[in-house]
Design an enzyme around this catalytic site. Sequence first.
Site, PDB file in Angstrom:
ATOM      1  CG  ASP A  67     -19.589  -3.969 -35.806  1.00  0.00           C
ATOM      2  OD1 ASP A  67     -19.519  -5.034 -36.451  1.00  0.00           O
ATOM      3  OD2 ASP A  67     -20.115  -3.906 -34.692  1.00  0.00           O
ATOM      4  CG  ASN A 136     -22.926  -1.923 -23.351  1.00  0.00           C
ATOM      5  OD1 ASN A 136     -23.393  -2.443 -24.364  1.00  0.00           O
ATOM      6  ND2 ASN A 136     -21.783  -1.272 -23.343  1.00  0.00           N
ATOM      7  CG  HIS A 138     -22.821  -2.755 -27.759  1.00  0.00           C
ATOM      8  ND1 HIS A 138     -21.994  -3.234 -26.760  1.00  0.00           N
ATOM      9  CD2 HIS A 138     -22.690  -3.632 -28.790  1.00  0.00           C
ATOM     10  CE1 HIS A 138     -21.396  -4.337 -27.179  1.00  0.00           C
ATOM     11  NE2 HIS A 138     -21.800  -4.608 -28.400  1.00  0.00           N
ATOM     12  CD  GLU A 143     -19.564   0.022 -26.462  1.00  0.00           C
ATOM     13  OE1 GLU A 143     -20.620  -0.343 -25.913  1.00  0.00           O
ATOM     14  OE2 GLU A 143     -18.523  -0.659 -26.464  1.00  0.00           O
TER      15      GLU A 143
HETATM   16  C1  GLP Z   1     -20.062  -7.197 -30.567  1.00  0.00           C
HETATM   17  C2  GLP Z   1     -20.629  -6.754 -31.920  1.00  0.00           C
HETATM   18  C3  GLP Z   1     -22.121  -6.610 -31.879  1.00  0.00           C
HETATM   19  C4  GLP Z   1     -22.749  -7.828 -31.231  1.00  0.00           C
HETATM   20  C5  GLP Z   1     -22.267  -7.930 -29.798  1.00  0.00           C
HETATM   21  C6  GLP Z   1     -22.872  -9.105 -29.044  1.00  0.00           C
HETATM   22  O1  GLP Z   1     -19.730  -6.150 -29.727  1.00  0.00           O
HETATM   23  N1  GLP Z   1     -20.049  -5.542 -32.396  1.00  0.00           N
HETATM   24  O2  GLP Z   1     -22.605  -6.434 -33.202  1.00  0.00           O
HETATM   25  O3  GLP Z   1     -24.146  -7.714 -31.255  1.00  0.00           O
HETATM   26  O4  GLP Z   1     -20.867  -8.078 -29.817  1.00  0.00           O
HETATM   27  O5  GLP Z   1     -22.136 -10.266 -29.299  1.00  0.00           O
HETATM   28  P1  GLP Z   1     -22.625 -11.717 -28.971  1.00  0.00           P
HETATM   29  O6  GLP Z   1     -23.655 -12.048 -29.996  1.00  0.00           O
HETATM   30  O7  GLP Z   1     -21.404 -12.588 -29.116  1.00  0.00           O
HETATM   31  O8  GLP Z   1     -23.160 -11.690 -27.593  1.00  0.00           O
END
Ligand code: GLP
Length: 241
Positions: A67, A136, A138, A143
Amino acid sequence: MNVRVYKNADAIGAAAAALFAAQVIAKPNSVLGLATGSTPLPTYRRMAALYEEGAVDYSGVTTYNLDEYVGLDHDHDQSYYYFMHDNLFKYINIPEEQIHVLSGMAKDPAEECKAYDAAIDAAGGIDLQILGIGRNGHIAFNEPTTTFPPTTHIVDLTESTIEANKRFFASADDVPRQALTMGIGSIMKAKSIVIIATGADKADAVYAMINGPVDPQCPASVLQLHPNVTVMLDEGAASKL
Ligand code: GLP
């Protein structure tokens, strides 16, 4: 789902990097699906160490990132393009032309998304995909919603995600409101998937992913239907199982 619990984030990083190493040694021209966020950082550090030690040669590898934020160019230090170079690509030997990150500056985002899915298909599909998980539920920037999005697409980020990601920006107002993301269908096409979660703040999402109904309200729950998923958790993330 193959659920494994490790002592800490570094132990997970070593185990996940070993999966990548095994994949690349077995198939030097592997297609890897990569993720951003803080969770994969120990994995990327260990992947870099394995390269430094001469254990793994990544020169034949092609990568596709999950992404990218809309409106951030490659030079923005919070763009995922920048993040990947800063945390992994500058330490290993994947040729730049084999690295793919969606462009958040694309004039025609729909076309950018379509071309991305087509490029992944043309490369033979993703062999091994790493994922983190949002609080959440995702995955990538898919989302919670009412259906599983099949393809790469543009999304509006939820308040929960903006809130979680604001720590990387000067303020919540600076967090982009939209992103381009591989769809749930694009992710489910990967031949194998490793999903990582660390910390007690992920425990509810992890519980819903593994034990909840398969429901687009918890996008990660779709992984229950994938034939080859390894879930790597620390004790905090596993605390509600
Ligand atoms: C972002 C990314 C996700 C990732 C998520 C969790 O929103 N788009 O791919 O898994 O954050 O991030 P973290 O690993 O910093 O908790």
